[in-house]
Every structure is written in C-alpha cells, then in structure tokens.
Design an enzyme around this catalytic site. Sequence first.
Site, short mmCIF file in Angstrom:
data_model
loop_
_atom_site.label_atom_id
_atom_site.label_comp_id
_atom_site.label_asym_id
_atom_site.label_seq_id
_atom_site.Cartn_x
_atom_site.Cartn_y
_atom_site.Cartn_z
N THR A 147 18.77 42.42 33.81
CA THR A 147 20.34 42.37 34.17
C THR A 147 20.63 43.88 34.85
OG1 THR A 147 22.64 42.08 33.68
CG2 THR A 147 21.16 42.99 31.84
N ILE A 148 20.72 43.82 36.01
CA ILE A 148 21.32 45.03 36.92
C ILE A 148 22.83 45.26 36.22
CG2 ILE A 148 22.91 43.80 38.72
CD1 ILE A 148 21.10 45.86 40.47
N ASP A 149 23.51 44.55 35.50
CA ASP A 149 24.76 45.13 35.22
C ASP A 149 24.72 45.65 33.84
OD1 ASP A 149 25.92 43.50 37.00
OD2 ASP A 149 26.40 41.83 35.85
N MET A 192 28.57 45.12 41.73
CA MET A 192 28.23 44.23 40.58
C MET A 192 28.65 44.58 39.44
SD MET A 192 24.40 43.28 41.93
CE MET A 192 24.05 44.95 42.46
N GLY A 193 28.96 43.32 38.56
CA GLY A 193 29.59 43.71 37.48
C GLY A 193 30.53 42.43 36.85
N ARG A 194 29.69 41.27 36.44
CA ARG A 194 30.65 40.07 36.25
C ARG A 194 31.53 40.32 35.16
NH1 ARG A 194 28.75 35.31 38.57
NH2 ARG A 194 29.78 34.20 36.68
N TYR A 304 24.06 42.45 47.86
CA TYR A 304 22.61 42.12 48.25
C TYR A 304 21.74 43.26 48.59
CZ TYR A 304 24.27 37.50 47.44
OH TYR A 304 24.94 36.36 46.78
N MET A 305 22.37 44.36 49.25
CA MET A 305 21.62 45.46 49.50
C MET A 305 21.17 46.18 48.41
SD MET A 305 24.07 47.04 52.48
CE MET A 305 23.17 48.64 52.52
N ARG A 307 20.73 44.92 44.98
CA ARG A 307 19.60 44.44 44.10
C ARG A 307 18.43 44.19 44.61
NH1 ARG A 307 21.13 37.95 42.96
NH2 ARG A 307 20.22 37.36 44.82
#
Length: 398
Positions: A147-149, A192-194, A304-305, A307
């Site tokens: 997870t990138i977050d 990002m960061g839901r 999108y750039m 990730r």
Amino acid sequence: MGEMGVPDQKIVEGPSGYVLEDVPHLTDYIPDLPTFPNPLQDNPAYSVVKQYFVNQDDTVPQKIVVQKTSPRGTHFRRAGPRQRVYFESEDVHACIVTCGGLCPGLNTVIREIVCGLSHMYGVNKILGIEEVRRRGLQVAVVGIPKTIDNDIAVIDKSFGFDTAVEEAQRAINAAHVEAESAENGIGMVKLMGRYSGFIAMYATLASRDVDCCLIPESPFYLEGNGGLLEYIEKRIKENGHILIVVAEGAGQELVAESMKQAEHDASGNKLLYDVGLWLSQKIKDHFTRKQNLVINLKYIDPTYMIRAIPSIASDNVYCTLLAHSAIHGAMAGYTGFTVGLVNGRHTYIPFYRVTESRNKVVITDRMWARLLSSTNQPSFLCSKVVQEAKTANGTPLF
C-alpha cells in the site's frame, strides 16, 4: 481456525512479561513433517557469510522505548533463513498473487521472489495466479504488504512509500512555482491517502514550501474565524501566494454534505469524492464574493504519475529484503504471516495483527506538531476535538 474463519492466535509467554505473537507453522497442522538441510549452506554467494542462519529463538520487540519497570512486552519472530527447511526444492511449486492497484516497487518484489527462489533455493516452478482460494490448496501463504499510503499496522513502513514522497516533491515544486509566478497565486496539490495522511505529511515536511497540509485524520472547516478560507486569505495578503497540499481522504465529511452518498469500488472501498476539485471551487467561490481580491488557482493531481513510476534506490533495497524474508519464511515452514520491518528489523507478523487496525497519523504526536510548526498553519481543531484525540491515543503533544 477460530470462529468465522479467523485463525487462532498463537501466543507464547515468557518471564518478565515477555509475549511472542507467533505465526502459524506447517507442523501445527501436520505433525512430524520431515525437514531438509537449507540449500543456502552450499550457495557460493553465501560462502563468505559468517552466520548463515537466524537463531530459532530470535524475536524483535514491537516497542523499543520502555521504562526500567516496563514488562518486556510484545515481540514478533525475526525473519531470515533457517538451518532446516520443510520443502525440497525440486518439489516446490511457487505461486505469486498480486492484489490492488499499482505501487512503486511491486515489480522489484516480484522479480526478487522469482530470482530468490531460483538462485537461493533452486526452485524453478514459479507462476503468477489468483487460484489458491478457488482450488482450496493446502499451501504455505506469505504476505508482503502493498500500500502506497503506508497505513499498515505494526510495520515501520510499506514499500513504495519513500518513492511516493520523493515523486510528490515534483508536483509540489511545480505548484509552488505556479503560485509564486501569479498575483494572488494559489497552488494546490492532491496526494494519495484515503484514510491515512502519511504521504501528504512527509511530502510537506520534505518540501519546506507548503503553507497548509490537510489530511483525513485532522478535520478542518472552511467558514468563519480560524477556518481554512480565512487562513488562505491571510497568507495571500502576507506573502502574495499560498501552497496547499491535501490528501485525497481529507474533508470527505464536508464534501458529502452537499453530494449523494458514496458508493463502493470493486474492492469494497468507499469511493471518495475529489476533495481537490471541490476545495478549489469553494476557494474560487469565496474570493469571487470578495470583489477586492482576484486569485489565480492552479490545481495539480499527480496520483497516477506517482504510483506508476519506478521505485527509488531505498525502496528497491527494501523490496529485495522483503522478498527474501518471505522466501526464507515459507521454506522454513511458516505460513499465515506477513513480512515487514519492526523497529528496523525484518519480522514475521501474523495476518490478523496487520488487518485488525489501520495505521494513521496521530494528530497529538510530535510529528504532526512538527508539521504545524513548519507550515505555520493553525490546527483547524477546536479544543474539544484536541482533548478527545489526546484521550483516545493517550499520547501527550510534547
């Protein structure tokens, strides 16, 4: 297995309050399994290593800051190769399953699993599939958190996070140039960061140019004294421009007030409203009503750039070590675990420990205080919310 398909916890207790949250092993289900010498002992690459194998009793503490009267606390099993393995290389059929979206470092993890199995253990039958659950196979299952977050509980960080923070700097720098280059310029970057604002927080701290950072964990309000719009107006009058970073999950309750109830995506996650576009329009509307101040707002969404780019060097190294730790654990017969750094050491963590809660920014912690000090932004929190946060986390601000 426990009720509702949840695995029973495997807890080992020792003296002085020592607790090991262990991971399942094949011998828990099939006793008296034969073992075999680890092929690494004959691997030329490891010929210069003084100690091939991890001690069977090595564990890693979850907390390293303790007092002299504290119990030893929770530990996890240390990752690494074992002297005996429970699979013969020629019999192993390894399968790799990836879930979710793209993440910097994912290709590195896959490559290192394949190369590590082949070069270290002589395994040559390796596939990429979604088949284990459908076939009901009895296999050793190992997870590597993706997870990138950076919102996985227990572990120090997830792979791809450093790359995301690094790449976010390009968007922030561009927004800063745009804001500085226009009269009453406003640059806004959505990252990002839901549910967790780690990317936004660390990218802001790394930038030093951001005037305001908004994350899901820290509610904010727009109108009135101490609100976001008042702060934006103040900074523009003082500096001639302002740079805002907003995590995608920030302010969702405000957006939802005027829009229909959110639906869910294919993974069951709540679909988020685009807080960046919404906030941009709110800011424009606010200054349109104030005829004496014309603004120039530039909104950048680099999702999108960020990730889809190749991982940076530190993430590549981290991904390699995660992949190798996963291989060593599976070959040693462990199952139902995920690998990850805990206090700088690679460990094997039971699945339930990384799924029972989500890692979030603690707004009563020193790191968030450092961000507020760096940006000089208000917290946008009323005293009641701050007190509730302190009580919930049991963490003093300083």
